[in-house]
Design a protein around this motif. Structure first.
Motif: not given
Length: 333
Positions: A94-103, A120-126, A154-159, A187-189
């Motif tokens: 199990l691995y945490f790959i979230g931001t400071r706020i959103h998991n 969020f779409d802006y965070a998914a790549q990093d 939570h789903d901005g990076g889905a696309r 958002q994010g497509g």
């Protein structure tokens, strides 16, 4: 003696009737908030604050908060240093790959990887792509991305994940897929329609699996999860709540539906024997700090997410008491 016995019997009946009346006294906001605070304890203070304490009314004279962007252009993402978090290995798989706020989370199995949430779409790549690489995980082995609900944080990076990972499947609840399909500015497509998550469905990647519990409330199609991971070789059972925040101006039907879902998930978590609780916001489960504490543990130290069955139950008590208090504030009952 007979009169004394009659008096004692009458007094006993009176006491029982008073107790019954007291038990039927409707709860007050103050009592519910106090009970929720006690239930939250040191495990769930963020959940208590978010659900039990209404935010201050907005100042109509205050300028709206800006996210960047010149007039007439879309707002830009917030500064990276305000959200970026290093990834962390929380347990054996199990691995945490979230931001400071959103998991966001990765669960690895013998036949691939499941990712929970797309940020969020802006965070998914990093966070997701680069984060998995830092952890030694191959993103091409991601078989499923399960979205708890269709909100952009939570789903901005889905696309992006759908486009960049060959053969990956996206999973939403039915009602949230409907919302995504109807959207015109996602958002994010806009993701392409894929798997519908149904109550009781198990999504497996070999020896790891996620069981879906439908939990309408935060959104109509919110999904929560039950899954087991290994921590130092031992099983760790997790209840994952996919949508916690509530409005403070809802109607009785909204709150009643939300409460029914919370009670359903509380029972599912108890029946499953969950001793850990995760969510998609760090304010609810303190994941940002716990994840890095778990990753830097010394041999023999307990996993900070493993709080025990009683503490998991107290999370749901906190949620339900706060929600009932919100209902009374909003509706008078």
């Amino acid at each position: 003696m007979k009169s004394l016995a009659v008096f004692i019997a009458a007094a006993a009946v009176f006491a029982v009737s008073i107790g019954a009346a007291s038990a039927q006294t409707p709860p007050t906001v103050d009592r519910l908030v106090s009970a929720a605070k006690n239930a939250a304890g040191l495990d769930w203070p963020g959940t208590f604050l978010r659900l039990c304490i209404p935010p201050p009314a907005p100042d109509p004279a205050a300028a709206p908060a800006a996210r960047g962007g010149a007039r007439g252009t879309p707002p830009g993402p917030p500064a990276r240093e305000t959200w970026y978090a290093e990834p962390a290995r929380v347990a054996d798989n199990l691995y945490f790959i979230g931001t400071r706020i959103h998991n966001a989370w990765a669960i690895t199995g013998s036949e691939g990887t499941i990712v929970l949430e797309a940020l969020f779409d802006y965070a998914a790549q990093d966070e997701i792509f680069a984060g998995m690489k830092k952890l030694g995980l191959d993103t091409s082995k991601v078989k499923y991305v399960i979205l708890s609900h269709a909100h952009a944080d939570h789903d901005g990076g889905a696309r992006l994940l759908q486009d960049e990972i060959p053969g990956v499947h996206l999973v939403y609840g039915k009602e949230d897929w409907d919302a995504v399909d109807k959207s015109t500015n996602h958002q994010g497509g806009k993701p392409k329609h894929d798997v519908v998550g149904a109550d009781g469905m198990k999504i497996s990647v070999g020896d790891a699996a996620v069981q879906i519990v439908t939990m309408p409330g935060h959104t109509p199609g919110t999904l929560s999860f039950l899954f087991e991971v290994r921590d130092n070789g031992k099983p760790l059972r997790v209840a994952y709540v996919g949508g916690t925040a509530i409005p403070f101006n809802g109607d009785a039907a909204y709150y009643d539906g939300y409460l029914a879902s919370s009670k359903k998930m509380a029972k599912a978590a108890a029946d499953y024997g969950a001793t850990a609780l995760l969510s998609n916001h760090s304010e609810f489960d303190n994941a940002y700090f716990k994840a890095h504490t778990a990753a830097s543990r010394k041999a023999g130290e307990a996993n900070p997410f493993d709080v025990g069955k009683a503490a998991v139950a107290r999370y749901f008590t906190t949620v339900e008491d706060c929600t009932t208090a919100a209902r009374i504030r909003a509706t008078g009952r």
